[in-house]
Design a protein around this motif. Structure first.
Motif, PDB file in Angstrom:
ATOM      1  N   UNK A  89      57.122  47.167   7.288  1.00  0.00           N
ATOM      2  CA  UNK A  89      57.962  45.965   7.387  1.00  0.00           C
ATOM      3  C   UNK A  89      59.223  46.193   8.225  1.00  0.00           C
ATOM      4  N   UNK A  90      59.515  47.425   8.574  1.00  0.00           N
ATOM      5  CA  UNK A  90      60.655  47.682   9.448  1.00  0.00           C
ATOM      6  C   UNK A  90      60.362  47.347  10.912  1.00  0.00           C
ATOM      7  N   UNK A  91      59.107  47.215  11.275  1.00  0.00           N
ATOM      8  CA  UNK A  91      58.722  47.099  12.679  1.00  0.00           C
ATOM      9  C   UNK A  91      58.446  45.638  13.051  1.00  0.00           C
ATOM     10  N   UNK A  92      59.227  45.115  13.980  1.00  0.00           N
ATOM     11  CA  UNK A  92      59.050  43.731  14.429  1.00  0.00           C
ATOM     12  C   UNK A  92      58.624  43.656  15.901  1.00  0.00           C
ATOM     13  N   UNK A  93      59.153  44.547  16.718  1.00  0.00           N
ATOM     14  CA  UNK A  93      58.772  44.656  18.131  1.00  0.00           C
ATOM     15  C   UNK A  93      59.309  45.979  18.650  1.00  0.00           C
ATOM     16  N   UNK A  94      58.848  46.378  19.835  1.00  0.00           N
ATOM     17  CA  UNK A  94      59.303  47.630  20.430  1.00  0.00           C
ATOM     18  C   UNK A  94      59.645  47.439  21.896  1.00  0.00           C
ATOM     19  N   UNK A  95      60.177  48.489  22.516  1.00  0.00           N
ATOM     20  CA  UNK A  95      60.465  48.503  23.948  1.00  0.00           C
ATOM     21  C   UNK A  95      59.508  49.464  24.637  1.00  0.00           C
ATOM     22  N   UNK A  96      58.946  49.000  25.731  1.00  0.00           N
ATOM     23  CA  UNK A  96      57.906  49.748  26.428  1.00  0.00           C
ATOM     24  C   UNK A  96      58.327  50.062  27.857  1.00  0.00           C
TER      25      UNK A  96
ATOM     26  N   UNK B 289      50.684  57.752  21.969  1.00  0.00           N
ATOM     27  CA  UNK B 289      50.866  58.378  20.656  1.00  0.00           C
ATOM     28  C   UNK B 289      52.023  57.735  19.901  1.00  0.00           C
ATOM     29  N   UNK B 290      53.062  57.337  20.627  1.00  0.00           N
ATOM     30  CA  UNK B 290      54.200  56.676  19.991  1.00  0.00           C
ATOM     31  C   UNK B 290      53.788  55.295  19.490  1.00  0.00           C
ATOM     32  N   UNK B 291      53.093  54.540  20.336  1.00  0.00           N
ATOM     33  CA  UNK B 291      52.660  53.197  19.935  1.00  0.00           C
ATOM     34  C   UNK B 291      51.679  53.253  18.769  1.00  0.00           C
ATOM     35  N   UNK B 292      50.822  54.257  18.759  1.00  0.00           N
ATOM     36  CA  UNK B 292      49.820  54.362  17.696  1.00  0.00           C
ATOM     37  C   UNK B 292      50.398  54.832  16.366  1.00  0.00           C
ATOM     38  N   UNK B 293      51.648  55.285  16.379  1.00  0.00           N
ATOM     39  CA  UNK B 293      52.324  55.652  15.133  1.00  0.00           C
ATOM     40  C   UNK B 293      53.037  54.462  14.487  1.00  0.00           C
ATOM     41  N   UNK B 294      52.981  53.313  15.159  1.00  0.00           N
ATOM     42  CA  UNK B 294      53.628  52.105  14.664  1.00  0.00           C
ATOM     43  C   UNK B 294      52.599  51.001  14.469  1.00  0.00           C
ATOM     44  N   UNK B 295      52.891  50.016  13.624  1.00  0.00           N
ATOM     45  CA  UNK B 295      51.951  48.902  13.449  1.00  0.00           C
ATOM     46  C   UNK B 295      51.808  48.099  14.747  1.00  0.00           C
ATOM     47  N   UNK B 296      50.696  47.401  14.925  1.00  0.00           N
ATOM     48  CA  UNK B 296      50.577  46.496  16.071  1.00  0.00           C
ATOM     49  C   UNK B 296      51.690  45.446  16.034  1.00  0.00           C
ATOM     50  N   UNK B 297      52.301  45.204  17.182  1.00  0.00           N
ATOM     51  CA  UNK B 297      53.417  44.261  17.266  1.00  0.00           C
ATOM     52  C   UNK B 297      53.673  43.952  18.730  1.00  0.00           C
ATOM     53  N   UNK B 298      54.467  42.937  19.033  1.00  0.00           N
ATOM     54  CA  UNK B 298      54.792  42.681  20.438  1.00  0.00           C
ATOM     55  C   UNK B 298      55.648  43.798  21.025  1.00  0.00           C
ATOM     56  N   UNK B 299      55.539  43.971  22.333  1.00  0.00           N
ATOM     57  CA  UNK B 299      56.371  44.932  23.046  1.00  0.00           C
ATOM     58  C   UNK B 299      57.101  44.232  24.179  1.00  0.00           C
TER      59      UNK B 299
END
Length: 277
Positions: free
Chosen positions: A187-194, A228-238
């Protein structure tokens, strides 16, 4: 396993574009969202496109959103720094809510832990009134610059709308561990920077800063193990935050933005699924 990826065009990728320009560009290139700088930072040469102070530009921006279907993902940047007044961020939060945005990026630029915990909590409480999350980004040149430091803030402040925003460039530069990332609450993950960047970590802060602000790489064309970084987080927008002054000079903003999206899509297909719930 097929995964539908959603991408946003970040302001830093096409820095000197107005809300109308960045939204139109994102829509034309095929992005799902746009990520806009709505908190003016006063940096040298930085344009001020504060929609809260410009009703004409707000009206024109809303029209682009309505005509194209592009959506607002997040706004930036609610910095925590010495002597700040959290209430000054409220007009930008109002703008984000009015445009349908969901998130505000924050980062911490003062070393005083008690002070930054207090101010980050205040930002979260203010944003909650507008149904916005506040997503803390750690930055290698800021005061909170590692995953561990960010987790400390989130666990201590313990606000329901606080989140963790991981930029893969910053994760790599901090030499953080994907195993630790994978342990954190979904629940901490809403989106990331790519983005991508050279694999060698600069020893000098000035060079770290230069690449961070001016010369990131298209995804898959640098030395970061992005998957590997993306796969350690839930699917979400980037949100693709990929400033590169040389590419912009060569291609122009729009073609650069298009290549950012094309390379990200090509890289993620077959490599990235996101961690399982």
């Amino acid at each position: 396993m097929f995964m539908e990826f959603q991408f946003s065009l970040a302001q830093l990728t096409v820095l000197n574009t107005s809300p109308v320009e960045i939204a139109s560009m994102a829509a034309d290139c095929g992005y799902d969202f746009v990520s806009m700088r709505q908190i003016y930072m006063g940096l040298p040469g930085e344009p001020d496109f504060d929609l809260a102070k410009n009703s004409t530009l707000m009206r024109e921006t809303k029209k682009v959103f309505a005509d194209t279907g592009i959506r607002l993902l997040d706004i930036e940047l609610a910095r925590v720094f010495d002597g700040m007044d959290v209430k000054k961020y409220e007009p930008a939060m109002e703008t984000a809510a009015e445009l349908g945005g969901k998130h505000v990026i924050s980062s911490i630029w003062t070393p005083e832990r008690e002070y930054y915990l207090e101010k980050f909590a205040e930002i979260c409480d203010l944003a909650k009134q507008y149904n916005l999350t506040v997503d803390l980004e750690y930055v290698p040149i800021a005061s909170v610059k590692t995953l561990a430091g960010t987790v400390d803030v989130l666990r201590t402040v313990n606000r329901s709308n606080a989140g963790l925003m991981v930029d893969v460039h910053h994760f790599h530069r901090a030499q953080d561990d994907v195993a630790e990332l994978a342990k954190l609450p979904a629940e901490w993950f809403h989106f990331g920077h790519l983005c991508d960047a050279p694999g060698e970590i600069p020893a000098e802060k000035d060079e770290m800063t230069r690449i961070l602000r001016e010369e990131r790489s298209y995804v898959g064309e640098g030395g970061i193990d992005v998957a590997s970084i993306m796969n350690a987080m839930p699917p979400m927008p980037y949100s693709i935050e990929l400033p590169n002054l040389k590419k912009v000079a060569e291609l122009g903003y729009k073609e650069h933005a298009r290549r950012c999206l094309e390379t990200a899509r090509a890289y993620c297909a077959g490599r990235v699924t996101g961690r399982k719930a």
